[in-house]
Design a protein around this motif. Structure first.
Motif, PDB file in Angstrom:
ATOM      1  N   SER A   1     -50.337 -32.751 119.421  1.00  0.00           N
ATOM      2  CA  SER A   1     -49.894 -31.646 119.541  1.00  0.00           C
ATOM      3  C   SER A   1     -47.448 -31.368 120.282  1.00  0.00           C
ATOM      4  O   SER A   1     -47.331 -31.255 120.719  1.00  0.00           O
ATOM      5  CB  SER A   1     -49.780 -30.768 120.790  1.00  0.00           C
TER       6      SER A   1
ATOM      7  N   LEU B   1     -40.201 -31.566 120.131  1.00  0.00           N
ATOM      8  CA  LEU B   1     -40.142 -31.895 118.296  1.00  0.00           C
ATOM      9  C   LEU B   1     -39.665 -32.801 118.182  1.00  0.00           C
ATOM     10  O   LEU B   1     -38.722 -33.611 118.529  1.00  0.00           O
ATOM     11  CB  LEU B   1     -38.523 -30.803 118.341  1.00  0.00           C
TER      12      LEU B   1
ATOM     13  N   THR C   1     -43.913 -30.461 117.617  1.00  0.00           N
ATOM     14  CA  THR C   1     -44.151 -30.125 116.648  1.00  0.00           C
ATOM     15  C   THR C   1     -43.112 -30.555 115.565  1.00  0.00           C
ATOM     16  O   THR C   1     -42.086 -31.590 115.748  1.00  0.00           O
ATOM     17  CB  THR C   1     -42.792 -29.081 116.888  1.00  0.00           C
TER      18      THR C   1
ATOM     19  N   LEU D   1     -42.271 -28.223 108.448  1.00  0.00           N
ATOM     20  CA  LEU D   1     -42.005 -28.091 109.444  1.00  0.00           C
ATOM     21  C   LEU D   1     -43.143 -27.498 109.839  1.00  0.00           C
ATOM     22  O   LEU D   1     -43.735 -26.442 109.484  1.00  0.00           O
ATOM     23  CB  LEU D   1     -40.868 -26.904 110.213  1.00  0.00           C
TER      24      LEU D   1
ATOM     25  N   SER E   1     -41.776 -27.916 125.258  1.00  0.00           N
ATOM     26  CA  SER E   1     -42.008 -27.585 123.302  1.00  0.00           C
ATOM     27  C   SER E   1     -41.333 -29.439 123.823  1.00  0.00           C
ATOM     28  O   SER E   1     -40.667 -29.870 124.285  1.00  0.00           O
ATOM     29  CB  SER E   1     -40.551 -27.069 123.473  1.00  0.00           C
TER      30      SER E   1
ATOM     31  N   GLY F   1     -46.184 -27.073 113.544  1.00  0.00           N
ATOM     32  CA  GLY F   1     -46.258 -26.238 114.303  1.00  0.00           C
ATOM     33  C   GLY F   1     -47.564 -27.400 115.305  1.00  0.00           C
ATOM     34  O   GLY F   1     -48.203 -28.413 114.469  1.00  0.00           O
ATOM     35  N   PRO F   2     -47.497 -27.384 116.390  1.00  0.00           N
ATOM     36  CA  PRO F   2     -48.324 -28.693 116.886  1.00  0.00           C
ATOM     37  C   PRO F   2     -49.527 -27.864 116.802  1.00  0.00           C
ATOM     38  O   PRO F   2     -50.314 -28.651 117.730  1.00  0.00           O
ATOM     39  CB  PRO F   2     -47.991 -27.568 119.006  1.00  0.00           C
TER      40      PRO F   2
ATOM     41  N   THR G   1     -39.410 -20.990 115.944  1.00  0.00           N
ATOM     42  CA  THR G   1     -39.711 -21.643 116.436  1.00  0.00           C
ATOM     43  C   THR G   1     -40.509 -21.104 117.630  1.00  0.00           C
ATOM     44  O   THR G   1     -38.808 -20.020 118.155  1.00  0.00           O
ATOM     45  CB  THR G   1     -40.001 -23.109 116.471  1.00  0.00           C
TER      46      THR G   1
ATOM     47  N   ALA H   1     -49.326 -33.649 113.687  1.00  0.00           N
ATOM     48  CA  ALA H   1     -48.311 -33.093 114.984  1.00  0.00           C
ATOM     49  C   ALA H   1     -49.976 -32.253 115.781  1.00  0.00           C
ATOM     50  O   ALA H   1     -49.630 -31.826 116.644  1.00  0.00           O
ATOM     51  CB  ALA H   1     -47.623 -31.561 113.859  1.00  0.00           C
ATOM     52  N   LYS H   2     -50.927 -31.970 114.901  1.00  0.00           N
ATOM     53  CA  LYS H   2     -51.615 -31.348 115.664  1.00  0.00           C
ATOM     54  C   LYS H   2     -52.597 -32.215 116.794  1.00  0.00           C
ATOM     55  O   LYS H   2     -52.905 -32.169 117.687  1.00  0.00           O
ATOM     56  CB  LYS H   2     -53.102 -30.842 114.939  1.00  0.00           C
TER      57      LYS H   2
ATOM     58  N   LEU I   1     -44.948 -24.100 109.373  1.00  0.00           N
ATOM     59  CA  LEU I   1     -43.870 -22.994 109.782  1.00  0.00           C
ATOM     60  C   LEU I   1     -42.715 -22.574 109.451  1.00  0.00           C
ATOM     61  O   LEU I   1     -42.042 -21.626 108.682  1.00  0.00           O
ATOM     62  CB  LEU I   1     -43.485 -23.807 110.997  1.00  0.00           C
TER      63      LEU I   1
END
Length: 281
Positions: free
Chosen positions: A77, A36, A79, A100, A34, A102-103, A145, A73-74, A108
């Motif tokens: 990949s 961040l 957060t 916030l 993960s 996500g990947p 998360t 972010a996508k 989120l």
């Protein structure tokens, strides 16, 4: 997990600021863990008067800036706590909102800056009146998360211990703080407040900041992006310049410390309660 904080020197050129963020994301090493990422306050538009934010504001889920950062972010990949984006409010002003993502680029959660910077400072700007342009948020935000609970606060919020205690009581493992502290106030209080909030609430604080002179010196910010652990130890910091500061984080340290020193359970004061929105305006 890994935490990376981006220190920016953002300008009034949205395209240039977005390109800088993407260029920096290309430098990150992303693996199966993960990850961040936290961007600073006003990462896409900074300097000058707050009213400049009106020109790029949009409604929730219709903001091109929101969509652009979600796409990043996508693409990478990660957060992402996406700094702040101006979102239109019902009273004609704006919310200073931190999303916030996500990947997968999914939203989120979000947080609207609760405490507005209406302050006189002994610098070149002298008077800051965020409430002329922005209205305050009316709720805390602690978001689930896969790696833990993420709380979000923004810049001036750092001075209000009750907000951080409320997030800790809601289970926050790590609190992200996009910020643009002035050089004057940052030199005086930034580090000590970050360490205090981490120690008081026994959680990690991930503070990403603006740094340097913006727009030919019309604004100057402190920098010193910093990751602080629940014991108050500075795990990583970037005093000056732009770019990343990163560190590995073991969120289980929160659990162990709280078992050994159950501060929240020993607190004899009632939990903080948010005033109504009229009282905060």
């Amino acid at each position: 997990m890994k935490v990376s904080l981006l220190q920016c020197q953002s300008s009034r050129d949205v395209s240039s600021n977005l390109a800088f963020i993407k260029s920096q994301l290309e430098l990150l090493t992303v693996d199966s863990r993960s990850h961040l990422v936290v961007l600073p306050e006003c990462a896409l538009l900074f300097g000058g008067h707050e009213r400049h934010q009106l020109a790029i504001a949009a409604e929730h889920d219709a903001s091109e800036l929101q969509q652009a950062l979600a796409a990043l972010a996508k693409e990478f990949s990660v957060t992402m706590v996406a700094g702040t984006i101006p979102i239109t409010a019902d009273d004609g002003r704006l919310y200073s909102r931190s999303y916030l993502f996500g990947p997968q680029g999914d939203t989120l959660g979000h947080y609207d800056k609760m405490h507005l910077f209406d302050v006189d400072v002994a610098d070149g700007t002298r008077q800051y009146r965020e409430s002329d342009t922005f209205c305050p948020g009316d709720r805390i935000s602690v978001i689930d998360t896969p790696f833990g609970k993420v709380g979000i606060a923004i810049c001036y919020d750092l001075r209000f211990a009750e907000l951080f205690r409320a997030m800790a009581l809601a289970g926050a493992d790590i609190i992200a703080l996009p910020a643009a502290f002035t050089k004057v106030t940052g030199a005086a209080h930034w580090q000590v407040l970050l360490q205090a909030r981490a120690i008081e609430n026994q959680c990690f604080i991930a503070a990403a900041a603006q740094w340097g002179q913006h727009n030919e010196g019309s604004r100057e910010t402190w920098g010193q992006s910093m990751l602080v652990d629940p014991w108050g130890t500075i795990l990583a910091e970037k005093a000056q310049g732009t770019g990343w500061v990163s560190a590995d984080v073991d969120l289980s340290a929160n659990i162990e410390l709280k078992q050994k020193m159950p501060v929240q359970g020993h607190n004899r004061f009632v939990a903080p309660q948010l005033l109504d929105s009229d009282a905060n305006a």
